[in-house]
Design a protein around this motif. Structure first.
Motif, short mmCIF file in Angstrom:
data_model
loop_
_atom_site.label_atom_id
_atom_site.label_comp_id
_atom_site.label_asym_id
_atom_site.label_seq_id
_atom_site.Cartn_x
_atom_site.Cartn_y
_atom_site.Cartn_z
N LEU A 141 0.73 -1.67 -0.14
CA LEU A 141 0.16 -0.01 0.38
C LEU A 141 0.66 1.37 -0.36
O LEU A 141 0.91 2.15 -0.28
N GLU A 142 2.41 1.21 0.73
CA GLU A 142 3.03 2.15 0.76
C GLU A 142 3.81 3.10 -0.81
O GLU A 142 3.94 4.11 -1.11
N GLU A 143 3.20 2.59 -1.79
CA GLU A 143 3.48 2.45 -3.17
C GLU A 143 2.72 3.17 -3.88
O GLU A 143 2.32 4.34 -5.34
N LEU A 144 1.05 2.46 -3.44
CA LEU A 144 0.05 3.77 -4.13
C LEU A 144 0.03 4.76 -4.21
O LEU A 144 -0.33 5.12 -4.96
N PRO A 145 0.09 5.77 -2.68
CA PRO A 145 0.00 7.16 -3.51
C PRO A 145 1.43 7.83 -4.22
O PRO A 145 1.11 8.77 -4.90
N SER A 146 2.17 7.42 -4.45
CA SER A 146 3.01 7.73 -5.29
C SER A 146 2.90 7.17 -7.05
O SER A 146 2.97 8.04 -7.66
#
Lengths: 577, 170
Positions: A553-558
């Motif tokens: 999920l960490e990758e989603l904003p970027s």
């Protein structure tokens, strides 16, 4: 423009503000460093402003003197106090000035508990930190998730305060309003273009494959990597694509940065060619004077000291920019829409058997599928305004006897949406009774359906971004067909998260992830515009460790930001930066 | 008799960059690499040369070119001087029609193949159809997949194509 594209060979993607998702290969120093130390590359500092109205009046001669205390619920369920406001005298509608700072993390549900107290006059001269809460009069409490606050239009959420049996009587306890504001520095960024000349050759049969890594000095003397460029193959005079550094990453223009130039090696042991230490202000000066800096080579061989090299680094571009942040988009009305697809292939095992990956344990322990749905769904649900989620199954034999690779999980022939995460869980459990497991494992249809939905939403507006979660126990059977679907979808507002459950060897699935740098290519010759697939195998997670799904999920904003920025899509109704 | 030119609409192609381009198995010399966009037998437009790039050139150059109504694909060719590095055929369905709204800015990338059909680099572009309103110029061959019941999937081409790629319905 052009930040959507990644380079061809292994693990070579740039990590910067607008680059494609950070490579998470086993040797990626930047990501590993962050995870090990709990720092997140895209964390955002926000400050909470609190106000209340119609508070209980517990003082007999005057009004209450309220103070608010904010707690965050930790992973183990305990409450951790993160801040207090000041005491406002004699008011039932206080607007506190003291702000509470927290770090917004997209990938976890951050639950806030807020308490309001009436501070007795005998404590009014004490610093707020020293007040013992059990000596004060409790006025009420409330709770919310940080993401609930930041997704509101004006980033402000009003909640009713509740009785917790500590206050006598019932009746209105008043309301508490929480407002979240991003600390402005998260929008400042600098676009840097670097070039080097006369680099040393570290490869035997060809030239070096150089890339730069930029680190900032940390308080305890070491350096924390903050970003790196892409790799340029076989070139001793490389020019790299522009790099974005946000103010959050470099902190201040005077802070010394370490720029290291490495030669990329596929085995992960990148060789340091040379380095130089410059602050952002010095880099700006280099750009303006069109001068260059010489790299310094590390000690090698019999030489135990560093040496100034002939290799030089130039700053061809230095542009200060303001970028809209993830929260700018979210609070202006942009949404993340969650979709889920569940594997119904026979390899999972018959659901009634306790060894099956689909076994429903009535004691409440969630199986791997339920866990993945919960972990992702619980975070993303706040970013979806109507909480209606498309949910499909694939690889199963539906009640009408045919095997389907994209059937509605809720059993309806026409409607593929369910309500809320609990709706997904209910549809999943009932599908296990109605659908028999079959095969093979094909993702193509589900991805095409998700891409169709994402594409159609573009006709209405460009404010929706879709996230498809595929949970599977096996390796996909028709890899090329899946790749074709992914490539077709790669220019749409869609990210695909694939969670592998069970013990299969998922090595082949990592091809879909494109983190090894090879862009996916469809059979028609079209190449994926961006890397939209993230794959992670779900293994047992030990208590306290970061969950693998969180890492996804960490990758989603970027990914969201790279799609929006690439097309110059701005948040709705915001003032120009 | 006056020749009636068939209707067409302009499209805007921004040639962004190339990756891994080689000519005669070597990186092209500096200041020679350019891209030509063709939308019909007599309709083509070229970018300038990239002064630095070589194997990884970047142009960021916008080309506006007419797209004839009956066109099904456009062609992009990368050249180093007069030598052809490689070309790719881009079906219209990749950037317009179907579920994409009118005027949508599509970012697309294609594998270039040289004259012998070998892979030779990748070209990155963005394409937008500028024409007013209708996507009548686009050969939209999408059909909405039915929900729940599996649709019949066309078998993909297994071979290498250097000519017109086959577009198949979802």
């Amino acid at each position: 423009m052009g930040q959507c594209f990644s380079d061809v060979n292994g693990g070579k993607q740039a990590v910067g503000g607008v680059a494609t998702a950070a490579a998470s290969g086993p040797n990626d120093a930047v990501d590993h460093f962050f995870r090990a130390r709990g720092e997140h590359s895209l964390c955002t500092q926000i400050e909470l402003s609190l106000s209340a109205s119609k508070l209980l009046d517990l003082d007999y001669t005057s009004k209450s003197d309220p103070m608010a205390v904010v707690y965050m619920k930790r992973r183990d369920g305990k409450l951790e106090e993160i801040g207090r406001t000041e005491v406002i005298l004699n008011s039932l509608d206080p607007t506190w000035i003291q702000k509470i700072n927290i770090t917004y993390q997209f990938e976890v549900v951050q639950t806030l508990i807020l308490h309001v107290y009436d501070v007795d006059s005998k404590y009014h001269n004490l610093p707020v930190k020293m007040l013992k809460l059990q000596d004060q009069d409790f006025l009420g409490e409330t709770t919310c998730a940080v993401s609930e606050v930041v997704t509101k239009r004006n980033r402000s959420l009003t909640l009713n305060l509740h009785n917790t049996n500590r206050i006598r009587g019932s009746g209105n306890k008043g309301t508490l309003t929480v407002r979240a504001d991003e600390i402005v520095t998260s929008r400042n960024a600098i676009e840097l273009k670097f070039r080097c000349s006369s680099l040393e050759n570290k490869d035997t049969f060809s030239k070096s494959d150089p890339f730069l890594r930029i680190s900032r000095a940390s308080e305890n003397g070491g350096y924390i990597p903050i970003c790196k460029t892409e790799v340029v193959n076989n070139n001793l005079n490389p020019t790299w694509k522009p790099l974005f550094l946000t103010m959050q990453q470099f902190m201040s223009k005077e802070n010394p940065l370490l720029i290291e130039c490495f030669d990329f090696n596929t085995n992960g042991n990148h060789v340091l060619i040379g380095k130089v230490q410059k602050s952002v202000a010095e880099i700006e000066a280099l750009h303006q004077s069109r001068a260059c800096a010489n790299l310094i080579s590390p000690p090698s061989g019999f030489r135990h000291h560093e040496k100034v090299m002939k290799s030089q680094i130039f700053v061809d571009g230095f542009v200060e920019k303001q970028q809209y942040s993830f929260l700018d988009y979210i609070s202006s009305g942009f949404e993340l829409n969650f979709m889920v697809a569940v594997d119904f292939t026979a390899s999972n095992g018959i659901p009634t058997s306790p060894n099956s990956l689909h076994y429903i344990d009535h004691s409440g322990r969630l199986n791997a599928y339920q866990q993945a749905i919960m972990e992702v769904g619980e975070v993303i649900q706040f970013y979806d305004s109507d909480r209606r989620f498309p949910a499909w199954g694939f690889g199963g034999k539906t009640p009408n006897g045919s095997i389907s690779h994209c059937f509605n999980l809720n059993g309806s022939p026409t409607d593929f949406e369910v309500e809320g995460v609990e709706g997904i869980m209910a549809a999943y459990t009932s599908a296990l009774h109605n659908v028999s497991l079959s095969g093979p494992t094909l993702f193509g249809q589900v991805i095409n359906k998700a891409a169709d939905i994402a594409g159609h939403s573009l006709s209405c507006n460009q404010a929706k971004y879709y996230v498809l979660l595929i949970i599977t126990d096996g390796v996909v059977s028709d890899l090329q067909e899946t790749i074709n679907s992914v490539v077709k979808a790669s220019d749409l507002p869609l990210s695909i998260l694939i969670v592998g459950v069970g013990n299969a060897d998922f090595k082949e699935m990592e091809i879909l992830d494109a983190d090894n740098g090879r862009r996916l290519e469809s059979i028609t010759g079209r190449v994926a515009t961006r890397d939209i697939v993230q794959f992670v195998p779900m293994r047992e997670v030990h208590a306290g460790q970061i969950s693998v799904v969180q890492a996804l999920l960490e990758e989603l904003p970027s990914q969201f930001l790279s799609y929006m920025r690439c097309r110059d899509v701005k948040p709705l109704n915001v003032p120009q930066l | 008799m006056k020749d009636k030119t068939p209707p067409s609409q302009p499209i805007e192609v921004t040639v962004i960059s190339g990756e891994g381009l080689l000519i005669n198995r070597k990186p092209p010399t500096k200041n020679t690499v350019s891209v030509t966009v063709k939308t019909g037998p007599f309709l083509s437009c070229s970018t300038g040369v990239d002064p630095d790039g070589r194997s990884f050139p970047s142009w960021n150059e916008r080309i506006v070119i007419d797209l004839p109504e009956q066109a099904r694909f456009i062609t992009v060719e990368a050249r180093s001087g007069t030598g052809l590095i490689g070309s790719a055929a881009i079906p219209l369905t990749d950037f317009c029609g179907g579920c994409l709204p009118d005027g949508y800015l599509s970012f697309v990338s294609y594998r270039l193949r040289d004259a012998t059909g070998e892979k030779n680099g990748i070209l990155n572009l963005s394409i937008r159809v500028k024409g007013g309103g209708q996507s009548s110029g686009c050969a939209a061959s999408f059909s909405k997949p039915s929900m729940g019941v599996p649709g019949a999937e066309a078998k993909p081409c297994a071979g290498v194509v250097t000519g017109i790629p086959v577009s198949y319905p979802y």
